[in-house]
Motif scaffolding. Structure first.
Motif, PDB file in Angstrom:
ATOM      1  N   ILE A  49       0.862  -1.187   0.000  1.00 36.43           N
ATOM      2  CA  ILE A  49       0.000   0.000   0.000  1.00 36.43           C
ATOM      3  C   ILE A  49       0.899   1.238   0.000  1.00 36.43           C
ATOM      4  O   ILE A  49       1.911   1.282   0.714  1.00 36.43           O
ATOM      5  CB  ILE A  49      -0.906   0.026   1.252  1.00 36.43           C
ATOM      6  CG1 ILE A  49      -1.858  -1.169   1.259  1.00 36.43           C
ATOM      7  CG2 ILE A  49      -1.686   1.326   1.349  1.00 36.43           C
ATOM      8  CD1 ILE A  49      -2.941  -1.116   0.224  1.00 36.43           C
ATOM      9  N   ILE A  50       0.542   2.251  -0.791  1.00 43.79           N
ATOM     10  CA  ILE A  50       1.285   3.513  -0.808  1.00 43.79           C
ATOM     11  C   ILE A  50       0.518   4.529   0.031  1.00 43.79           C
ATOM     12  O   ILE A  50      -0.644   4.833  -0.255  1.00 43.79           O
ATOM     13  CB  ILE A  50       1.473   4.046  -2.238  1.00 43.79           C
ATOM     14  CG1 ILE A  50       2.236   3.026  -3.093  1.00 43.79           C
ATOM     15  CG2 ILE A  50       2.228   5.373  -2.221  1.00 43.79           C
ATOM     16  CD1 ILE A  50       2.398   3.450  -4.538  1.00 43.79           C
ATOM     17  N   LEU A  51       1.161   5.018   1.090  1.00 50.37           N
ATOM     18  CA  LEU A  51       0.553   6.020   1.969  1.00 50.37           C
ATOM     19  C   LEU A  51       1.128   7.388   1.638  1.00 50.37           C
ATOM     20  O   LEU A  51       2.351   7.554   1.553  1.00 50.37           O
ATOM     21  CB  LEU A  51       0.836   5.678   3.436  1.00 50.37           C
ATOM     22  CG  LEU A  51       0.296   4.326   3.925  1.00 50.37           C
ATOM     23  CD1 LEU A  51       0.808   4.036   5.330  1.00 50.37           C
ATOM     24  CD2 LEU A  51      -1.218   4.296   3.898  1.00 50.37           C
ATOM     25  N   ASP A  62       2.541  -3.405   6.210  1.00 47.83           N
ATOM     26  CA  ASP A  62       2.401  -3.631   7.648  1.00 47.83           C
ATOM     27  C   ASP A  62       1.004  -3.190   8.097  1.00 47.83           C
ATOM     28  O   ASP A  62       0.635  -2.017   7.940  1.00 47.83           O
ATOM     29  CB  ASP A  62       3.487  -2.859   8.408  1.00 47.83           C
ATOM     30  CG  ASP A  62       3.402  -3.098   9.909  1.00 47.83           C
ATOM     31  OD1 ASP A  62       3.181  -4.252  10.310  1.00 47.83           O
ATOM     32  OD2 ASP A  62       3.547  -2.134  10.672  1.00 47.83           O
ATOM     33  N   GLY A  63       0.243  -4.126   8.673  1.00 51.87           N
ATOM     34  CA  GLY A  63      -1.148  -3.862   9.020  1.00 51.87           C
ATOM     35  C   GLY A  63      -1.343  -2.706   9.974  1.00 51.87           C
ATOM     36  O   GLY A  63      -2.197  -1.844   9.761  1.00 51.87           O
ATOM     37  N   VAL A  64      -0.556  -2.655  11.044  1.00 50.85           N
ATOM     38  CA  VAL A  64      -0.740  -1.604  12.050  1.00 50.85           C
ATOM     39  C   VAL A  64      -0.374  -0.234  11.483  1.00 50.85           C
ATOM     40  O   VAL A  64      -1.020   0.771  11.801  1.00 50.85           O
ATOM     41  CB  VAL A  64       0.086  -1.918  13.317  1.00 50.85           C
ATOM     42  CG1 VAL A  64       1.567  -1.779  13.082  1.00 50.85           C
ATOM     43  CG2 VAL A  64      -0.358  -1.026  14.477  1.00 50.85           C
ATOM     44  N   GLY A  98       1.397 -10.036  13.383  1.00 49.74           N
ATOM     45  CA  GLY A  98       0.051 -10.554  13.136  1.00 49.74           C
ATOM     46  C   GLY A  98      -1.035  -9.506  13.111  1.00 49.74           C
ATOM     47  O   GLY A  98      -2.222  -9.831  13.228  1.00 49.74           O
ATOM     48  N   THR A  99      -0.660  -8.238  12.924  1.00 47.73           N
ATOM     49  CA  THR A  99      -1.660  -7.162  12.946  1.00 47.73           C
ATOM     50  C   THR A  99      -2.610  -7.240  11.756  1.00 47.73           C
ATOM     51  O   THR A  99      -3.806  -6.992  11.902  1.00 47.73           O
ATOM     52  CB  THR A  99      -0.962  -5.791  12.957  1.00 47.73           C
ATOM     53  OG1 THR A  99      -0.032  -5.726  11.869  1.00 47.73           O
ATOM     54  CG2 THR A  99      -0.204  -5.581  14.250  1.00 47.73           C
ATOM     55  N   THR A 100      -2.078  -7.598  10.594  1.00 48.76           N
ATOM     56  CA  THR A 100      -2.933  -7.696   9.403  1.00 48.76           C
ATOM     57  C   THR A 100      -3.986  -8.779   9.594  1.00 48.76           C
ATOM     58  O   THR A 100      -5.176  -8.570   9.338  1.00 48.76           O
ATOM     59  CB  THR A 100      -2.082  -8.003   8.160  1.00 48.76           C
ATOM     60  OG1 THR A 100      -1.115  -6.976   7.984  1.00 48.76           O
ATOM     61  CG2 THR A 100      -2.954  -8.084   6.916  1.00 48.76           C
ATOM     62  N   GLY A 166       7.598  -7.503   5.391  1.00 40.53           N
ATOM     63  CA  GLY A 166       6.774  -6.301   5.377  1.00 40.53           C
ATOM     64  C   GLY A 166       7.218  -5.206   6.318  1.00 40.53           C
ATOM     65  O   GLY A 166       6.558  -4.186   6.445  1.00 40.53           O
ATOM     66  N   LYS A 167       8.346  -5.397   6.990  1.00 41.35           N
ATOM     67  CA  LYS A 167       8.819  -4.392   7.947  1.00 41.35           C
ATOM     68  C   LYS A 167       9.931  -3.518   7.367  1.00 41.35           C
ATOM     69  O   LYS A 167      10.590  -2.790   8.075  1.00 41.35           O
ATOM     70  CB  LYS A 167       9.333  -5.068   9.228  1.00 41.35           C
ATOM     71  CG  LYS A 167       8.292  -5.933   9.941  1.00 41.35           C
ATOM     72  CD  LYS A 167       7.137  -5.119  10.460  1.00 41.35           C
ATOM     73  CE  LYS A 167       6.227  -5.917  11.378  1.00 41.35           C
ATOM     74  NZ  LYS A 167       5.520  -7.013  10.716  1.00 41.35           N
TER      75      LYS A 167
END
Length: 267
Positions: A49-51, A62-64, A98-100, A166-167
């Motif tokens: 995802i691009i923020l 990263d989900g969080v 495991g946030t996602t 993902g980090k």
């Protein structure tokens, strides 16, 4: 008087109260939007995802991180989004990963609960059912889980590398996982037959300007202080250690002084 009345009227118009079906639907829309945004990053075919950040765009899965950045215009939907953000934050704090998965599961559970509410099942009954399901899930997971000891280096390396996905450190996951396992196993203690680890025993020092590949594990203490005098040595071998309960910096004098010199020899 007219101005005051207009202000009171505007204040009344700005306040909205929704309840029952309208409130549930608004909350679910907010939860669904966050869960669907995070969902695309899950799994081996997950996407980034691009923020849009003020400094520069941030690419992450990263989900969080994604959940924290989502702000919805509708204030009632945003309340639902905040509920899911709390799920991600609590998962990150308690488990570290495991946030996602947690966000996606929370979204689906709440979506299913809406279908149960439409069948006129009371919310307390639904909550009780979810608690029973959680207990059963714990029971199954404990049965499937495999014991991992500090000596099981291969398993620990795989766990460390998986957690790094993902980090932003995947390019150096082999090197970092090796350092992480060495650090964790060095502080592991056996207490009453159970291995315990205090994360406070490991400190992470960040230095600007270096690459990830230059990361190193120092089994000792780092005092990130500059030498207070150029005459002090840069390296001391077999040094004696003094414990000082005060600052190492040179303190300013309590009174200001002004000295005038007329000749370089006066220095």
């Amino acid at each position: 008087m007219d101005v005051s009345r207009n202000k009171e009227a505007q204040d009344k118009m700005s306040k909205q109260i929704i309840f029952n079906e309208g409130a549930r639907q608004a909350l679910l829309r907010g939860i669904d939007k966050v869960a669907n945004t995070v969902k695309v990053t899950l799994g081996p075919k997950g996407r980034n995802i691009i923020l849009d950040k003020p400094s520069s765009p941030l690419i992450t899965n990263d989900g969080v991180t994604i959940a924290k950045e989502i702000e919805l215009k509708d204030k009632f939907e945003n309340i639902g989004a905040k509920l899911v953000k709390e799920v991600a934050s609590q998962t990150q704090e308690k488990a570290g990963d495991g946030t996602t998965t947690a966000v996606v599961l929370a979204g689906e559970l709440l979506k299913k609960s809406e279908a149960l509410l439409e069948q006129e099942i009371h919310p307390t009954v639904i909550a009780k059912g979810y608690r029973m399901a959680a207990e059963k899930a714990h029971e199954i997971l404990n049965r499937l889980a495999e014991d991992c000891k500090p000596t099981d280096r291969g398993i620990l390396l795989k766990v460390a590398m998986t957690a790094m996905v993902g980090k932003g450190a995947e390019s150096s996951k082999e090197k970092l996982s090796e350092l992480i396992v060495r650090a964790v196993t060095s502080i592991a203690e056996a207490i009453n037959g159970k291995t315990t680890i205090d994360k406070e025993d490991v400190k992470i020092e960040k230095k600007v300007g270096s690459s990830i590949e230059e990361t190193e594990l120092i089994e000792g203490i780092i005092l990130d202080k500059e030498r207070v005098n150029s005459g002090m040595p840069k390296k001391v071998l077999k040094a004696r250690i003094a414990l000082i309960d005060s600052a190492l910096e040179i303190k300013d004098t309590e009174t200001d002084a002004k000295i005038q010199i007329t000749d370089p020899q006066n220095m």
